[in-house]
Each structure stands twice: as structure tokens, then as C-alpha cells.
Motif scaffolding. Structure first.
Motif, PDB file in Angstrom:
ATOM      1  N   LYS A 421       0.829  -1.209   0.000  1.00 17.91           N
ATOM      2  CA  LYS A 421       0.000   0.000   0.000  1.00 17.91           C
ATOM      3  C   LYS A 421       0.864   1.261   0.000  1.00 17.91           C
ATOM      4  O   LYS A 421       0.715   2.146   0.842  1.00 17.91           O
ATOM      5  CB  LYS A 421      -0.953  -0.004   1.197  1.00 17.91           C
ATOM      6  N   LEU A 422       1.796   1.321  -0.943  1.00 15.73           N
ATOM      7  CA  LEU A 422       2.620   2.522  -1.069  1.00 15.73           C
ATOM      8  C   LEU A 422       1.744   3.727  -1.393  1.00 15.73           C
ATOM      9  O   LEU A 422       0.918   3.675  -2.292  1.00 15.73           O
ATOM     10  CB  LEU A 422       3.661   2.336  -2.174  1.00 15.73           C
ATOM     11  N   PRO A 423       1.901   4.831  -0.680  1.00  9.53           N
ATOM     12  CA  PRO A 423       1.048   5.999  -0.922  1.00  9.53           C
ATOM     13  C   PRO A 423       1.471   6.773  -2.156  1.00  9.53           C
ATOM     14  O   PRO A 423       2.619   6.715  -2.593  1.00  9.53           O
ATOM     15  CB  PRO A 423       1.243   6.831   0.341  1.00  9.53           C
ATOM     16  N   LEU A 424       0.536   7.518  -2.701  1.00  9.31           N
ATOM     17  CA  LEU A 424       0.830   8.428  -3.797  1.00  9.31           C
ATOM     18  C   LEU A 424       1.391   9.733  -3.247  1.00  9.31           C
ATOM     19  O   LEU A 424       1.144  10.085  -2.078  1.00  9.31           O
ATOM     20  CB  LEU A 424      -0.434   8.706  -4.609  1.00  9.31           C
ATOM     21  N   PRO A 425       2.125  10.484  -4.063  1.00 16.42           N
ATOM     22  CA  PRO A 425       2.694  11.755  -3.602  1.00 16.42           C
ATOM     23  C   PRO A 425       1.615  12.695  -3.055  1.00 16.42           C
ATOM     24  O   PRO A 425       0.483  12.706  -3.534  1.00 16.42           O
ATOM     25  CB  PRO A 425       3.327  12.330  -4.875  1.00 16.42           C
ATOM     26  N   GLY A 426       1.998  13.457  -2.058  1.00 15.97           N
ATOM     27  CA  GLY A 426       1.078  14.434  -1.481  1.00 15.97           C
ATOM     28  C   GLY A 426       0.184  13.881  -0.405  1.00 15.97           C
ATOM     29  O   GLY A 426      -0.688  14.604   0.098  1.00 15.97           O
ATOM     30  N   ILE A 427       0.361  12.598  -0.038  1.00 22.04           N
ATOM     31  CA  ILE A 427      -0.549  11.990   0.936  1.00 22.04           C
ATOM     32  C   ILE A 427      -0.605  12.832   2.215  1.00 22.04           C
ATOM     33  O   ILE A 427       0.420  13.223   2.773  1.00 22.04           O
ATOM     34  CB  ILE A 427      -0.146  10.533   1.243  1.00 22.04           C
TER      35      ILE A 427
END
Length: 536
Positions: A421-427
């Protein structure tokens, strides 16, 4: 005061935090040999590039148009389990979709996903009864582990308080369930950014003019930069055809005798101004299988969708009068007439669902991902749902890793060890970001309006602070692009320098909401083009 026409370029070199120039990117693409060349910048290709780059592979991604410029920005804007799939008994599919939906909306991109309550109206003489729909939404919420509450049934009066434009004649009950919503173009762009952060090299507006072959194997592609006509090429150990509706066109470049592998279904939508606030969405059954949506989205109302076989050129897909009439007629089952006036329509769009080839009604076809290997070793992948974009990326990577001879790498163990569950940029928590933007506003620049702060927070997350700094440094960039929209000119400069925007449509249709609001005037378009051209 600094005018927009004289705004200095904000840096075009990576050292300043901006993107490399197109010439620099073309040179980089031309000189290296990549492990994987992904052709197609829709969400399926973007997700695969993201996962491949995370795995340590050298990845290139190109698209003939803009990222998410076709089908991937023409969806119903939903992250959902797929309530209608319960009708066909696809319980496992719904559970899997819910898992992915929750992962995206809670761990991967909570700044880009918005929880949304859905009302399913039950009318006298409708295709489903209240007891059946009540049981359906309960089962649906159970498959989501009741993470959005328990599906239940409420009275028409209670539903109308949240949706004042709900039609109540012959309305017997309203079933309630929860799903999520997004701006699909923004989600796609953030995933491109994640792929680049992981090491991928990307270029939009770069069309494939031919494939490269080595001893009968596809080993790259020749391309033309559509912005200036420059021709260049990319060499790769493996080529992935992720061109969506154009997948068979590229397969014929590999093998002129390739048989069709897909069929297309057209989905049209309308965007309207809202006459009153909506606190929930409507999902109205049309028949045993189809549902029509009325969704509050971007301060507007989104209606749709249609589902009919499409056999024309994918580039020509558009909303016609028949589509408009059908969408309005179907919406009228549950939406009052005053909200369905054609005068309220600000925009319409159509996309193409890619379905497995074969006979049958497109509305009943499975939205599965199809992977084929061509005579020259090119892998072609098509289909699937927006909700499962991460899962599709992982699935394609697993298929690539298992190919005979291990063309990508002998050791694909890094892929197996990737966090799920790697987050997207800006999380970030968008409420916290919006609060910070309002508190910090005015130091030193002009105070940010509340609707602008909220818009930035829910479209960029913590990256909003980069845009706020641009606005603080240059008062001209703090001004609204249009008085009736929350966006500011700093977003255009940011799209130019950090989000691969090359054309006015790139900015107005996919990096902001000006076009869908019907506010992309000729004057604004000219100003945007001027700011895009000012790259230094």
C-alpha cells in the motif's frame, strides 16, 4: 504589479525541482536501453510503470496524447465495489474491489478520494423491490467489512432532506450504501508522479510511428514528438502495449495478421450546474442490470452513463444527441425536472470501455483484464476497472516476471518484497492541509479563499503548499483563473513545471476543472497558452 504575461518561468531544469525539458527527456529515452517500455499513458500503463519502477527496473512510459487523456479521464469518477456485480453472483469480485477501494481511499490516496453516500431509490413498478435492494446493500456493505457503515433502508422523506432534487412520486423506500469518489485525471497524474519518483522516464504527446525489431522480436519503438515533430526512438528488452482502445492498432504494427482481441463499449456522461446542494449521490436501477448515476462532483452534478457497443475510430468518440437524451431521460426516473434542464449542462464527455472480444451485450460483459503475447513478443494488456488500478499493475508485473527466459530480470524478488500500500505523492489529511493553507494565507501574499484552499487540499494534498508558495511569491499567480471556479493561476504554472502540461487542454480539462465547469473561455485559454509558452 506583475502580470501573467510577464511571469518568469519557474525553472525548467531538475536542479530547480522542475521537470527536465522535452529535449532532455527525448535524449534520455534515446540513449538508454530500458528493461520495459510502456506504450500508453492511461491508468493501466501508468500503474504498471509505477510498479515496475518500484521493482528496480529501468522503465520508460510514452503516450501519443496526454496522460489519462482518453478513457482514464472519462470515467464515472468512482472508486467502488461494483454493486451491480452482486446481481450476477460475482461476490468474490465485489469483495476484491472493496479491498482495493478501501486501500486507495484510506492508505494510498486519502487526499484524492472522497467518501460518498449513495441512495438507491425504490419506485413502484421498478425493476427491484425494497426488500431485495435492502438485502443487497447489506450484503454489499458486509463485503466491505462494514467499513462504510451498514447498508440499510430509509424513508423517502429522510432521503429528500439530503437530496432535495430527488423525485418522490411513487417512491416507496431508499436503500443506502457507501463508496468513494475521485477526480480520475488528478489520480492518474499523481500516479505518473509516483512512477517518476521511483525512477521511470515519461513523455506525453509522443506518438509511436513504428515498432523496432531485433531478430523478429519487438525491441522498442520509433516515436514522433507531437509538440515539435522531432523523431526519436526507444530501445527496450520488453515492450508493453497498454494503449486501451488502440491496443489492436498497435498489435497490427507487430503482426499485420493479428486478430482482434477486444471490443469497445461507449460510456457517455453529462456535467450540469447544481440547482441546490446534494449531500448524497443517486444510483437508480434502470433495468435488471443497469444503474444510472447522479453524482455530486466538483461542485457540479455528473450524470451517466450509457453502455453501447462502439465500432468507430477511438479518436472520434464523443457525446451525441442520442446519448444526451438517453442520459437525461434515465436521470428523470429519480431527479426532478428543474435539475435536468439542458441550460444547466456545462460539459459532456465520452470514454471507451475495453472489453474482452466476443458476442453478447456489453452491459453484461465482465470488466476483466486481458493480457496477450504477440508474435514478436510484445505484451498487450487491456481492460479492467479504475478501482483496481493498483491490483492490475501488480498483476501485469507478475505476468511479465513469469515470462519464459525472464526477459525483464533474472531476479524479480524485489517485486515480491514491495509494500502493498505505497502511498501516492502528497498523501495527507485534506482537512488538515486546507486548514493550514487558510491559517498560513496572507504571509506574505494575499489570503487564500476557503474554496481555493479546499480545492487544492483535495487535488494535491500536501503538494498544495508548493502551489501556495508560488502564489505568495507572485500576487498575479494568486488570482483566480475564473471568478466562478476555485482554481488560481499558480496551478497553471505548477502544471507547466511539475505536471507535464503542454497544451491548454492539458491544463483546463485534466489538471484543473475549468473545462468541466464550462468556464474555459477563449480569453482564459489564450492566457494559459501564454503561460505554458513561458518556459524560459
Amino acid at each position: 504589479m506583475t502580470t501573467l504575461q510577464s511571469v518568469p518561468a519557474l525553472g525548467t531544469h531538475p536542479a530547480s525541482g522542475s521537470l527536465p525539458s522535452r529535449a532532455e527527456t527525448r535524449e534520455q529515452l534515446s540513449k538508454a536501453t530500458y528493461d520495459l517500455l510502456v506504450i500508453g499513458g492511461g491508468i493501466l500503463g501508468i500503474s504498471t510503470a509505477w510498479h515496475a519502477a518500484q521493482s528496480g527496473l529501468r522503465v520508460a512510459l510514452v503516450d501519443a496524447g496526454d496522460f489519462a487523456g482518453a478513457t482514464s479521464s472519462a470515467s464515472s469518477k468512482l472508486l467502488h465495489g461494483g454493486l451491480r456485480y452482486l446481481q450476477t453472483g460475482a461476490v468474490k469480485l465485489v469483495a476484491e474491489n472493496h479491498f482495493e477501494r478501501r486501500a486507495v481511499s484510506r492508505q494510498v490516496a486519502p487526499h484524492l478520494a472522497n467518501p460518498l453516500t449513495f441512495y438507491l431509490p425504490v419506485y413502484k413498478g421498478g425493476p427491484h423491490g425494497a426488500a431485495k435492494l435492502g438485502a443487497g446493500v447489506f450484503a454489499y456493505s458486509a463485503l466491505s467489512a462494514f467499513g462504510d457503515g451498514v447498508g440499510h433502508v430509509i424513508s423517502p422523506a429522510k432521503a429528500q432532506r439530503d437530496v432535495p432534487e430527488l423525485r418522490t412520486e411513487n417512491l416507496k423506500a431508499v436503500a443506502v450504501y457507501g463508496d468513494d469518489q475521485m477526480n480520475d485525471a488528478r489520480m492518474a497524474l499523481m500516479t505518473v508522479r509516483a512512477a517518476v519518483d521511483a525512477g521511470a522516464v515519461v513523455l506525453n504527446h509522443a506518438a509511436v510511428t513504428g515498432l523496432r525489431f531485433t531478430r523478429g522480436r519487438v525491441t522498442g519503438a520509433d516515436l514522433e514528438d507531437r509538440t515539435d515533430g522531432t523523431e526519436f526512438g526507444v530501445t527496450a528488452r520488453l515492450v508493453l502495449n497498454a494503449t486501451g482502445p488502440w491496443v489492436d492498432h498497435l498489435r497490427k504494427m507487430e503482426d499485420p495478421n493479428a486478430a482482434p482481441s477486444i471490443r469497445l463499449s461507449k460510456g457517455a456522461h453529462l456535467v450540469l450546474k447544481r440547482t441546490r446542494p446534494w449531500k448524497a449521490a443517486l444510483a437508480t436501477p434502470i433495468d435488471k442490470y443497469r444503474i444510472t448515476f447522479a453524482l455530486p462532483w466538483e461542485d457540479m452534478l455528473l450524470l451517466g452513463t450509457t453502455d453501447e457497443e462502439y465500432e468507430g475510430d477511438p479518436a472520434d468518440v464523443a457525446v451525441n444527441e442520442k446519448d444526451t437524451a438517453q442520459i437525461l431521460d434515465e436521470a428523470a426516473f429519480s431527479v426532478k425536472d428543474q435539475q435536468l434542464s439542458r441550460d444547466l449542462i456545462t460539459y459532456s464527455f465520452a470514454g471507451l470501455r475495453v472489453l474482452p472480444g466476443g458476442p453478447g451485450d456489453t452491459s453484461k460483459a465482465k470488466r476483466e483484464t486481458v493480457v496477450t503475447e504477440g508474435r514478436g513478443g510484445m505484451l498487450s494488456v487491456a481492460g479492467g476497472k479504475w478501482t483496481t488500478f493498483r491490483h492490475i499493475g501488480r498483476t501485469v508485473m507478475n505476468k511479465l516476471a513469469a515470462l519464459p527466459g525472464h526477459p525483464l530480470a533474472e531476479d524479480m524478488e524485489p517485486m515480491a518484497r514491495l509494500p502493498k500500500k505505497l502511498p501516492l505523492p502528497g498523501i495527507a489529511n485534506p482537512n488538515a492541509v486546507a486548514h493550514r493553507l487558510l491559517i498560513d494565507g496572507g504571509t506574505p501574499g494575499p489570503r487564500m479563499a476557503a474554496d481555493t484552499a479546499r480545492h487544492l487540499a483535495t487535488h494535491y494534498g500536501s503538494l498544495s503548499f508548493d502551489i501556495a508558495r508560488l502564489a505568495n511569491d507572485n500576487p498575479a499567480l494568486a488570482e483566480r483563473i475564473h471568478p466562478d471556479a476555485p482554481e488560481i493561476w499558480a496551478q497553471v504554472a505548477y502544471a507547466r513545471d511539475h505536471e507535464w502540461a503542454e497544451t491548454a487542454d492539458d491544463v483546463l480539462r485534466r489538471r484543473t476543472t475549468l473545462t468541466i465547469r464550462g468556464l474555459a473561455t477563449d480569453e482564459i485559454r489564450t492566457k494559459v497558452e501564454g503561460l505554458l509558452a513561458d518556459r524560459g
